[in-house]
Design a protein around this motif. Structure first.
Motif, PDB file in Angstrom:
ATOM      1  N   THR A 214      88.153  39.605  -3.401  1.00 13.18           N
ATOM      2  CA  THR A 214      89.292  39.189  -3.848  1.00 13.18           C
ATOM      3  C   THR A 214      89.383  38.058  -3.758  1.00 13.18           C
ATOM      4  O   THR A 214      89.888  37.335  -4.854  1.00 13.18           O
ATOM      5  CB  THR A 214      90.562  39.923  -3.059  1.00 13.18           C
ATOM      6  OG1 THR A 214      90.453  41.229  -2.851  1.00 13.18           O
ATOM      7  CG2 THR A 214      92.104  39.649  -3.435  1.00 13.18           C
ATOM      8  N   ALA A 226      86.691  44.749  -6.526  1.00 17.07           N
ATOM      9  CA  ALA A 226      87.360  44.472  -5.356  1.00 17.07           C
ATOM     10  C   ALA A 226      88.264  45.646  -4.874  1.00 17.07           C
ATOM     11  O   ALA A 226      88.900  46.014  -5.579  1.00 17.07           O
ATOM     12  CB  ALA A 226      88.183  43.155  -5.227  1.00 17.07           C
ATOM     13  N   LEU A 350      95.453  37.716  -2.402  1.00 18.72           N
ATOM     14  CA  LEU A 350      96.021  38.533  -3.215  1.00 18.72           C
ATOM     15  C   LEU A 350      97.180  37.949  -3.816  1.00 18.72           C
ATOM     16  O   LEU A 350      97.292  38.137  -5.134  1.00 18.72           O
ATOM     17  CB  LEU A 350      96.560  39.908  -2.239  1.00 18.72           C
ATOM     18  CG  LEU A 350      97.184  40.878  -3.210  1.00 18.72           C
ATOM     19  CD1 LEU A 350      95.921  41.595  -3.947  1.00 18.72           C
ATOM     20  CD2 LEU A 350      97.849  42.073  -2.370  1.00 18.72           C
TER      21      LEU A 350
END
Length: 446
Positions: A214, A226, A350
């Protein structure tokens, strides 16, 4: 059925877990994640405390009978023991439970076999599997005990089937090792070519599911697979990344590490992990929100040491604390305060929070090895001007009627080629290397 054995050691302070670097509950949770990685449906799972490990079956007689009843009652197809099993223990448990039994190594091999996509990855998986299988020919096949007849009337007892099968496996191992050696030579050629280009190599390492892929996608704007899954990435991936000041680096994503990784698995995947050995900078990505993050970090350091990478001989390591978005805000602020300005880089791959700080830290590290020079080139030398932009980063430019004077930054890798072309045009070395005070100032600014 998934079982997490806890082998007890009697000591002065009572019984202690032989694998006490992390809790049994955390180990069981990880094993559940490993099983989910190959879509196993877990009907039963639990922690089994073993006070007196049995050489024949690991568990005691009563526990084995209990497990056999569960297996028969639910018609289970597989029992996973999250602990190394000897070939004898595996064979005896399969006979008693009347179903297939695999240990932690077998489970990891199944995942690797399912995930490997490249030719190199499949070769490494096949080699690791054969090396593991070679010692397990004592399992439930009785034909392995039979002997082939010798040549002639007085030929002797001949070769047993188990010896023949072991020899065939060894021949296959040698063949795979030769193919992998060819792969290594090819990768060495690629690495030698990369050494000739100006971009430094930055490698991502970390415990499996720490968020390396990620982070790789966030930094490179790629779409490498991912997922919240153990061992989502097996094959190495490389992409070019442009840092804040325009400098480019090659970012490498590698297979995740895990605790109790067998030595032969590390050896089999050495060709892949050699990307780490050749890196100019290593980013150790940690899932800082995980309850066992410290134990995971120790496992990563141990594997790096097994590969020959340590603080003294390997590339510099920057610790990256990922998944800070999963932390309680108060705890997160406390961690950030402890990390300080020159400690680990805290971020969320993220959400993107903290990515700029990481890019700036990488940029500062790469820049500390650069030369900053003043170069004057006649205005009519257009080809040289173009070459200058190719081999360096132009920081400042002044044009006159006769000369173009530029202050340029030359990377460590480009120092030789740059001097070969522009040594007669260098007016002064503004700063051959950044001083310790300047590096500290850059880090403080970051």
């Amino acid at each position: 059925m998934l079982l997490e054995p806890v082998l007890q050691l009697r000591g002065d302070n009572g019984q202690q877990d032989l694998r006490g670097n992390r809790s049994p509950e955390a180990r069981l949770e990880e094993a559940v994640g490993l099983s989910a990685a190959i879509n196993l449906t877990i009907v039963h799972s639990g922690i089994v405390r073993v006070n007196n490990p049995k050489p024949a079956t690991l568990f005691g007689e009563g526990k084995v009978s209990e497990l056999a009843g569960i297996v028969a009652g639910d018609e289970l197809d597989l029992v996973v023991i999250d602990h190394p099993l000897t070939p004898v223990q595996q064979r005896n448990l399969e006979r008693r439970l009347k179903t297939k039994v695999i240990d932690r190594t077998g489970l990891i091999l199944e995942i690797f076999g399912d995930r490997a996509r490249t030719k190199e990855g499949r070769l490494q998986v096949d080699l690791a599997h054969l090396m593991w299988q070679k010692s397990r020919l004592v399992r439930s096949w009785t034909h392995l005990e039979r002997q082939r007849g010798g040549a002639g009337f007085m030929g002797g007892p001949g070769e047993t089937q188990i010896e023949a099968d072991r020899r065939q496996i060894q021949d296959r191992i040698i063949a795979l090792q030769k193919q992998l050696e060819s792969v290594r030579r090819t990768r060495d050629l690629h690495r030698k070519k990369r050494k000739k280009i100006p971009q430094p190599v930055v490698a991502l390492v970390g415990y499996t599911n720490a968020g390396k892929s990620t982070l790789f996608n966030r930094l490179t704007e790629s779409d490498v697979f991912a997922k919240d899954l153990l061992f989502a990435t097996l094959d190495p991936t490389l992409r070019k990344v442009t840092l804040p000041h325009g400098k480019e680096v090659i970012l490498s994503d590698t297979v995740g590490f895990i605790s109790d990784l067998p030595t032969h698995l590390v050896a089999a995947f050495r060709a892949t992990l050699e990307e780490v050995l050749e890196a100019d900078l290593i980013l150790h990505v940690r899932d800082i929100s995980h309850s066992d993050t410290d134990a995971q970090a120790e496992d990563v350091k141990k594997t790096l040491n097994d590969l020959g990478v340590d603080a003294q001989t390997g590339a510099p390591i920057i610790e990256v604390w990922n998944k800070i978005d999963c932390l309680d805000p108060v705890y997160r602020d406390k961690l950030l305060e402890e990390a300080g300005e020159e400690g680990p880089v805290a971020l969320s791959a993220l959400t993107g929070d903290g990515i700029e700080q990481l890019s700036a830290r990488i940029d500062a590290f790469i820049a500390q090895h650069d030369d900053i020079l003043s170069v004057s080139i006649p205005v009519h030398e257009g080809a040289l001007l173009a070459k200058l932009y190719q081999l360096s980063e132009v920081l400042e430019r002044t044009d006159t009627e006769e000369f173009v004077t530029m202050e340029v930054r030359v990377s460590d890798k480009q120092r030789g080629p740059f001097r070969d072309v522009f040594s007669d045009f260098v007016q002064s070395e503004v700063d051959t290397r950044q001083s310790d005070d300047e590096i500290a100032a850059v880090n403080k600014k970051i």
